[in-house]
Design a protein around this motif. Structure first.
Motif, PDB file in Angstrom:
ATOM      1  N   ALA A   1      92.451 -60.317   4.458  1.00  0.00           N
ATOM      2  CA  ALA A   1      93.074 -61.405   5.213  1.00  0.00           C
ATOM      3  C   ALA A   1      94.451 -61.742   4.649  1.00  0.00           C
ATOM      4  CB  ALA A   1      92.181 -62.647   5.186  1.00  0.00           C
ATOM      5  N   ARG A   2      94.588 -61.744   3.325  1.00  0.00           N
ATOM      6  CA  ARG A   2      95.900 -62.025   2.721  1.00  0.00           C
ATOM      7  C   ARG A   2      96.882 -60.900   2.985  1.00  0.00           C
ATOM      8  NH1 ARG A   2      95.601 -64.479  -3.171  1.00  0.00           N
ATOM      9  NH2 ARG A   2      97.839 -64.345  -2.841  1.00  0.00           N
ATOM     10  N   LEU A   3      96.404 -59.664   3.067  1.00  0.00           N
ATOM     11  CA  LEU A   3      97.283 -58.544   3.392  1.00  0.00           C
ATOM     12  C   LEU A   3      97.768 -58.608   4.830  1.00  0.00           C
ATOM     13  CD1 LEU A   3      95.508 -55.536   1.652  1.00  0.00           C
ATOM     14  CD2 LEU A   3      97.698 -56.538   1.052  1.00  0.00           C
ATOM     15  N   VAL A   4      96.920 -59.103   5.719  1.00  0.00           N
ATOM     16  CA  VAL A   4      97.267 -59.189   7.142  1.00  0.00           C
ATOM     17  C   VAL A   4      98.273 -60.304   7.393  1.00  0.00           C
ATOM     18  CG1 VAL A   4      96.313 -59.730   9.425  1.00  0.00           C
ATOM     19  CG2 VAL A   4      95.113 -58.161   7.927  1.00  0.00           C
ATOM     20  N   MET A   5      98.159 -61.386   6.636  1.00  0.00           N
ATOM     21  CA  MET A   5      99.041 -62.535   6.841  1.00  0.00           C
ATOM     22  C   MET A   5     100.469 -62.213   6.423  1.00  0.00           C
ATOM     23  SD  MET A   5      96.811 -65.807   5.651  1.00  0.00           S
ATOM     24  CE  MET A   5      98.034 -66.940   6.269  1.00  0.00           C
ATOM     25  N   PRO A   6     101.444 -62.661   7.216  1.00  0.00           N
ATOM     26  CA  PRO A   6     102.839 -62.434   6.812  1.00  0.00           C
ATOM     27  C   PRO A   6     103.246 -63.399   5.701  1.00  0.00           C
ATOM     28  CG  PRO A   6     102.747 -63.662   8.859  1.00  0.00           C
ATOM     29  CD  PRO A   6     101.330 -63.290   8.512  1.00  0.00           C
ATOM     30  N   GLY A   7     104.166 -62.957   4.875  1.00  0.00           N
ATOM     31  CA  GLY A   7     104.673 -63.818   3.808  1.00  0.00           C
ATOM     32  C   GLY A   7     103.776 -63.804   2.591  1.00  0.00           C
ATOM     33  N   LYS A   8     104.174 -64.596   1.611  1.00  0.00           N
ATOM     34  CA  LYS A   8     103.421 -64.684   0.365  1.00  0.00           C
ATOM     35  C   LYS A   8     102.556 -65.939   0.391  1.00  0.00           C
ATOM     36  CE  LYS A   8     103.875 -64.918  -4.571  1.00  0.00           C
ATOM     37  NZ  LYS A   8     104.719 -65.135  -5.712  1.00  0.00           N
ATOM     38  N   GLN A   9     101.298 -65.775   0.039  1.00  0.00           N
ATOM     39  CA  GLN A   9     100.396 -66.914  -0.029  1.00  0.00           C
ATOM     40  C   GLN A   9     100.279 -67.355  -1.485  1.00  0.00           C
ATOM     41  OE1 GLN A   9      99.107 -63.882   1.433  1.00  0.00           O
ATOM     42  NE2 GLN A   9     100.119 -64.548   3.290  1.00  0.00           N
ATOM     43  N   SER A  10     100.371 -68.625  -1.690  1.00  0.00           N
ATOM     44  CA  SER A  10     100.324 -69.153  -3.057  1.00  0.00           C
ATOM     45  C   SER A  10      98.944 -69.739  -3.354  1.00  0.00           C
ATOM     46  CB  SER A  10     101.412 -70.215  -3.237  1.00  0.00           C
ATOM     47  OG  SER A  10     101.247 -71.237  -2.287  1.00  0.00           O
ATOM     48  N   ILE A  11      97.921 -68.885  -3.279  1.00  0.00           N
ATOM     49  CA  ILE A  11      96.568 -69.325  -3.625  1.00  0.00           C
ATOM     50  C   ILE A  11      96.015 -68.364  -4.668  1.00  0.00           C
ATOM     51  CG2 ILE A  11      96.169 -70.374  -1.380  1.00  0.00           C
ATOM     52  CD1 ILE A  11      94.428 -68.048  -0.633  1.00  0.00           C
ATOM     53  N   GLY A  12      95.076 -68.859  -5.447  1.00  0.00           N
ATOM     54  CA  GLY A  12      94.503 -68.064  -6.521  1.00  0.00           C
ATOM     55  C   GLY A  12      93.391 -67.147  -6.037  1.00  0.00           C
ATOM     56  N   MET A  13      92.908 -66.328  -6.956  1.00  0.00           N
ATOM     57  CA  MET A  13      91.872 -65.359  -6.628  1.00  0.00           C
ATOM     58  C   MET A  13      90.548 -66.035  -6.301  1.00  0.00           C
ATOM     59  SD  MET A  13      91.536 -62.259  -6.190  1.00  0.00           S
ATOM     60  CE  MET A  13      90.137 -61.322  -5.698  1.00  0.00           C
ATOM     61  N   VAL A  14      90.209 -67.090  -7.022  1.00  0.00           N
ATOM     62  CA  VAL A  14      88.939 -67.782  -6.764  1.00  0.00           C
ATOM     63  C   VAL A  14      88.936 -68.360  -5.348  1.00  0.00           C
ATOM     64  CG1 VAL A  14      87.482 -69.714  -7.463  1.00  0.00           C
ATOM     65  CG2 VAL A  14      88.538 -68.269  -9.195  1.00  0.00           C
ATOM     66  N   MET A  15      90.042 -68.983  -4.943  1.00  0.00           N
ATOM     67  CA  MET A  15      90.119 -69.551  -3.604  1.00  0.00           C
ATOM     68  C   MET A  15      90.116 -68.442  -2.548  1.00  0.00           C
ATOM     69  SD  MET A  15      89.894 -72.264  -1.890  1.00  0.00           S
ATOM     70  CE  MET A  15      89.984 -73.429  -3.207  1.00  0.00           C
ATOM     71  N   THR A  16      90.733 -67.307  -2.865  1.00  0.00           N
ATOM     72  CA  THR A  16      90.716 -66.170  -1.949  1.00  0.00           C
ATOM     73  C   THR A  16      89.287 -65.694  -1.714  1.00  0.00           C
ATOM     74  OG1 THR A  16      92.910 -65.455  -2.655  1.00  0.00           O
ATOM     75  CG2 THR A  16      91.539 -63.816  -1.578  1.00  0.00           C
ATOM     76  N   VAL A  17      88.508 -65.593  -2.787  1.00  0.00           N
ATOM     77  CA  VAL A  17      87.115 -65.155  -2.663  1.00  0.00           C
ATOM     78  C   VAL A  17      86.303 -66.187  -1.887  1.00  0.00           C
ATOM     79  CG1 VAL A  17      85.002 -64.667  -3.954  1.00  0.00           C
ATOM     80  CG2 VAL A  17      87.164 -63.723  -4.721  1.00  0.00           C
ATOM     81  N   LEU A  18      86.495 -67.459  -2.183  1.00  0.00           N
ATOM     82  CA  LEU A  18      85.732 -68.498  -1.481  1.00  0.00           C
ATOM     83  C   LEU A  18      86.061 -68.533   0.005  1.00  0.00           C
ATOM     84  CD1 LEU A  18      85.831 -71.447  -4.042  1.00  0.00           C
ATOM     85  CD2 LEU A  18      83.899 -69.996  -3.450  1.00  0.00           C
ATOM     86  N   LEU A  19      87.349 -68.496   0.332  1.00  0.00           N
ATOM     87  CA  LEU A  19      87.726 -68.517   1.745  1.00  0.00           C
ATOM     88  C   LEU A  19      87.299 -67.229   2.444  1.00  0.00           C
ATOM     89  CD1 LEU A  19      91.243 -70.177   1.515  1.00  0.00           C
ATOM     90  CD2 LEU A  19      89.105 -71.212   2.277  1.00  0.00           C
ATOM     91  N   GLY A  20      87.332 -66.107   1.742  1.00  0.00           N
ATOM     92  CA  GLY A  20      86.843 -64.852   2.305  1.00  0.00           C
ATOM     93  C   GLY A  20      85.343 -64.891   2.558  1.00  0.00           C
ATOM     94  N   ALA A  21      84.593 -65.484   1.632  1.00  0.00           N
ATOM     95  CA  ALA A  21      83.145 -65.597   1.818  1.00  0.00           C
ATOM     96  C   ALA A  21      82.813 -66.507   2.992  1.00  0.00           C
ATOM     97  CB  ALA A  21      82.497 -66.124   0.535  1.00  0.00           C
ATOM     98  N   VAL A  22      83.525 -67.617   3.110  1.00  0.00           N
ATOM     99  CA  VAL A  22      83.304 -68.518   4.256  1.00  0.00           C
ATOM    100  C   VAL A  22      83.699 -67.815   5.550  1.00  0.00           C
ATOM    101  CG1 VAL A  22      84.023 -70.688   5.323  1.00  0.00           C
ATOM    102  CG2 VAL A  22      83.527 -70.616   2.894  1.00  0.00           C
ATOM    103  N   GLY A  23      84.809 -67.073   5.519  1.00  0.00           N
ATOM    104  CA  GLY A  23      85.212 -66.299   6.692  1.00  0.00           C
ATOM    105  C   GLY A  23      84.166 -65.261   7.068  1.00  0.00           C
ATOM    106  N   GLY A  24      83.580 -64.613   6.061  1.00  0.00           N
ATOM    107  CA  GLY A  24      82.515 -63.645   6.316  1.00  0.00           C
ATOM    108  C   GLY A  24      81.291 -64.286   6.937  1.00  0.00           C
ATOM    109  N   LEU A  25      80.943 -65.473   6.460  1.00  0.00           N
ATOM    110  CA  LEU A  25      79.807 -66.190   7.055  1.00  0.00           C
ATOM    111  C   LEU A  25      80.097 -66.579   8.502  1.00  0.00           C
ATOM    112  CD1 LEU A  25      78.758 -68.520   4.109  1.00  0.00           C
ATOM    113  CD2 LEU A  25      77.486 -66.588   5.040  1.00  0.00           C
ATOM    114  N   ILE A  26      81.312 -67.029   8.751  1.00  0.00           N
ATOM    115  CA  ILE A  26      81.692 -67.389  10.117  1.00  0.00           C
ATOM    116  C   ILE A  26      81.672 -66.151  11.006  1.00  0.00           C
ATOM    117  CG2 ILE A  26      83.606 -68.190  11.568  1.00  0.00           C
ATOM    118  CD1 ILE A  26      84.357 -70.084   9.232  1.00  0.00           C
TER     119      ILE A  26
END
Length: 92
Positions: A19-44
């Protein structure tokens, strides 16, 4: 039980990174938040695909829930950045 949680975190990390690779620009979030948001996205993504009648009857990788999860994670990352106030500088 523990294996399921670890698998969800690994898949969440993959979905979050894609998801971060698909998004344009640089995202200023950490790895833990990336995993959490990815897991929630996977559940959705899994819940949405199941709601519309998708069943992975043949086994293998469930691509439809994966791609829907990536889309959901993109939206979640965008919302997270909007809420936390992404700090960027405009240079001339």
């Amino acid at each position: 039980m523990i294996g399921t949680i670890l698998l969800a975190l690994v898949v969440g990390a993959i979905i979050g990174l894609v998801a971060r690779l698909v998004m344009p620009g640089k995202q200023s979030i950490g790895m833990v938040m990336t995993v959490l948001l990815g897991a929630v996205g996977g559940l959705i993504g899994s819940a949405a695909a199941s709601h519309f009648g998708y069943h992975n009857a043949n086994g293998g990788i469930a691509w439809i829930p994966f791609f829907v999860g990536v889309g959901a994670a993109v939206v979640l990352i965008a919302i997270y950045e909007a809420v936390t106030g992404r700090r960027t500088r405009i240079t001339r």
